[in-house]
Enzyme design. Structure first.
Site, PDB file in Angstrom:
ATOM      1  N   CYS A 167      24.327  -6.470  26.497  1.00 30.07           N
ATOM      2  CA  CYS A 167      24.141  -5.516  26.932  1.00 30.07           C
ATOM      3  C   CYS A 167      24.943  -4.180  27.242  1.00 30.07           C
ATOM      4  O   CYS A 167      24.967  -3.321  26.419  1.00 30.07           O
ATOM      5  CB  CYS A 167      24.215  -5.667  28.882  1.00 30.07           C
ATOM      6  SG  CYS A 167      25.328  -6.006  29.103  1.00 30.07           S
ATOM      7  N   GLU A 194      21.025  -4.247  35.639  1.00 32.13           N
ATOM      8  CA  GLU A 194      22.167  -3.355  34.548  1.00 32.13           C
ATOM      9  C   GLU A 194      21.168  -3.454  33.608  1.00 32.13           C
ATOM     10  O   GLU A 194      20.150  -5.005  32.755  1.00 32.13           O
ATOM     11  CB  GLU A 194      23.368  -5.538  34.477  1.00 32.13           C
ATOM     12  CG  GLU A 194      24.224  -4.907  33.989  1.00 32.13           C
ATOM     13  CD  GLU A 194      24.172  -5.009  32.406  1.00 32.13           C
ATOM     14  OE1 GLU A 194      23.742  -3.953  31.665  1.00 32.13           O
ATOM     15  OE2 GLU A 194      24.576  -6.342  31.912  1.00 32.13           O
TER      16      GLU A 194
END
Length: 504
Positions: A295, A260
């Site tokens: 993120c 990720e």
């Protein structure tokens, strides 16, 4: 204000159920980003410590007290950890804020989420017992088959600094639920609470070696973990360049990875929204929560041209109302970024945007009332074009860039104009339009009339350079399971493939 005098425990590496000094005895200073002061230190693991941790993990899998546990037995450990986290919530939240600069409110919410994540995967661990062996119906009377779900083995978990304990638990909880033995390597920028997780595991009696925690620098600890021949999988959350290095290291051993890697997520605001203030607050939350160090932060605002002036006016008023202070102060809504390096990086992005011709509508520098600490004002940048660095690159700070659009087609083109594909949001009361955008967004996560809500039950991950694989939900558990096919020949008849030899 919360008690900033909470002592910072001086921990060692957590390996094999006990605290062990690093082989090379090195330590890394802990710097409070709100004060720039050294408040403690953490152990610095190296390849030698990785070897010891891997051996401890492999022994755990080989022992009955971990390797032969049922899902129900593992669930008891997970629930015990969850209870301990809640018991220690106040101290853990304060340590998290001192270490990372997160507001105390957000750190406390993280601890609730940590406990909730352990509870959620405890439930999935229990359910796994009935799914461990699944019969498969075949179009043949001569065979009987079933599929086994088994733990992958020893897994390396490399996690970031923006949600230090929470994002570690997104990997630790499903790995333990699956029955793996895990080696957690948190970011050296914020490791305190991850080390405290080791103490919690010791207190609740988690079998030795089931979870090992190595703090240290990426090249010295993370690299050897990723390339270790006896680590069966790496799950990583962090930057794209580091993710590429991990893929390269794992590729030499054909080792599975899940990654990720962040994003540059859009939030598209249409002129049919009922309430400018509701949309403005969601827009702010999408980029300024956790000081923009998220993120999936919706860092690109794409607003319909005919409401842009009114919407930006409200957005500006909301932004100027955000309380920026020491993260331990009551009602603080924006603290410092995590480190001096991140502070300089964010300011450089803002400076470059201005040099390229963008307008700094608000913010862009240190708050005047805060002379120490790595603080950056919440920043909104307009007059942006799609060739600018600020439009293309992930800042990982409280910086929002803005463009306008006229048509849906333009909005989609702008939204997908990124190498990343983690999240995207659309604000509109038109249900059909939201459905069209859900299909058109090239991302793994879609938010409709909101930004950033996250639930244990839902998959988390992206497309394109945001990586692959999913954390959370049942998908997070499947990350750590191996599927084994078992087929038995049940017929009394011979195979009759070869010509039978003479019996003489």
């Amino acid at each position: 204000m919360a008690n900033r005098n909470v002592p910072i425990p001086r921990r060692q590496l957590y390996i094999g159920g006990e605290w062990r000094e690093p082989v090379k005895k090195n330590r890394i200073p802990i710097i409070n980003p709100a004060t720039e002061e050294i408040i403690g230190d953490i152990p610095a693991a190296t390849a030698e410590d990785v070897d010891i941790a891997v051996e401890a993990a492999r022994k755990a899998i080989a022992r009955d007290d971990w390797g032969s546990t049922t899902g129900a037995q593992r669930a008891k450990y997970l629930r015990a950890i969850a209870a301990k986290v809640l018991e220690k919530k106040s101290v853990l939240a304060t340590l998290e804020s001192l270490d990372s600069g997160k507001t105390l409110y957000e750190s406390a919410a993280d601890m609730d989420d940590v406990a909730g994540c352990f509870e959620y995967y405890a439930g999935l661990a229990e359910a796994l017992d009935s799914r461990r062996m699944t019969p498969v119906n075949l179009n043949s009377d001569s065979y009987k088959s079933y599929v086994l779900r088994e733990p992958l083995g020893v897994v390396g978990l490399i996690t970031p600094w923006n949600y230090p304990l929470l994002m570690a638990i997104w990997k630790v909880a499903p790995a333990l639920a699956a029955g793996c033995a895990a080696i957690l390597k948190p970011s050296e920028l914020a490791s305190i609470t991850c080390l405290e997780l080791g103490e919690i595991c010791r207190e609740i009696g988690l079998p030795s070696g089931a979870l090992n925690i190595l703090t240290g620098l990426g090249p010295e600890a993370g690299g050897p973990l990723a390339s270790h021949p006896h680590v069966d999988k790496i799950s990583f959350t962090g930057s794209g360049p580091t993710g590429s290095k991990i893929m390269t290291a794992a590729a030499q051993l054909v080792k599975p990875v899940s990654l990720e890697l962040g994003g540059k997520s859009p939030i598209v605001v249409f002129d049919d929204i009922d309430n400018l203030d509701i949309a403005a607050e969601w827009t702010l939350f999408g980029i300024f929560a956790n000081t923009g160090q998220v993120c999936s932060a919706t860092s690109r605002l794409i607003v319909q041209e005919n409401i842009a002036s009114a919407f930006m006016d409200r957005l500006l008023k909301w932004t100027k109302n955000i309380k920026i202070s020491d993260p331990l102060e009551e009602d603080c809504k924006l603290g410092p970024v995590v480190s001096a390096g991140q502070y300089e990086k964010v300011l450089k992005f803002i400076s470059n945007a201005k040099s390229e011709g963008a307008t700094i509508l608000c913010g862009g520098e240190r708050p005047q009332h805060l002379k120490k600490g790595y603080y950056v004002q919440p920043t909104i940048i307009t007059d942006v074009n799609t060739s600018m660095e600020i439009w293309k690159e992930e800042v990982f700070g409280p910086v929002l860039c803005v463009k306008t659009f006229k048509t849906e087609e333009q909005a989609i083109e702008l939204a997908n104009d990124t190498k990343y594909g983690l999240g995207a949001a659309v604000m509109s009361k038109d249900v059909k339009r939201c459905e069209r955008f859900t299909k058109a967004f090239q991302t793994g996560i879609i938010w409709i009339n909101c930004s950033q809500p996250t639930f244990n039950e839902l998959p988390w991950g992206g497309k394109k350079r945001s990586g692959f694989g999913r954390d959370l939900g049942k998908w997070g558990l499947e990350n750590f399971l191996n599927i084994k096919q078992v087929t038995e020949y049940t017929s009394a008849e011979p195979l009759a493939f070869y010509k039978s030899p003479s019996k003489n």
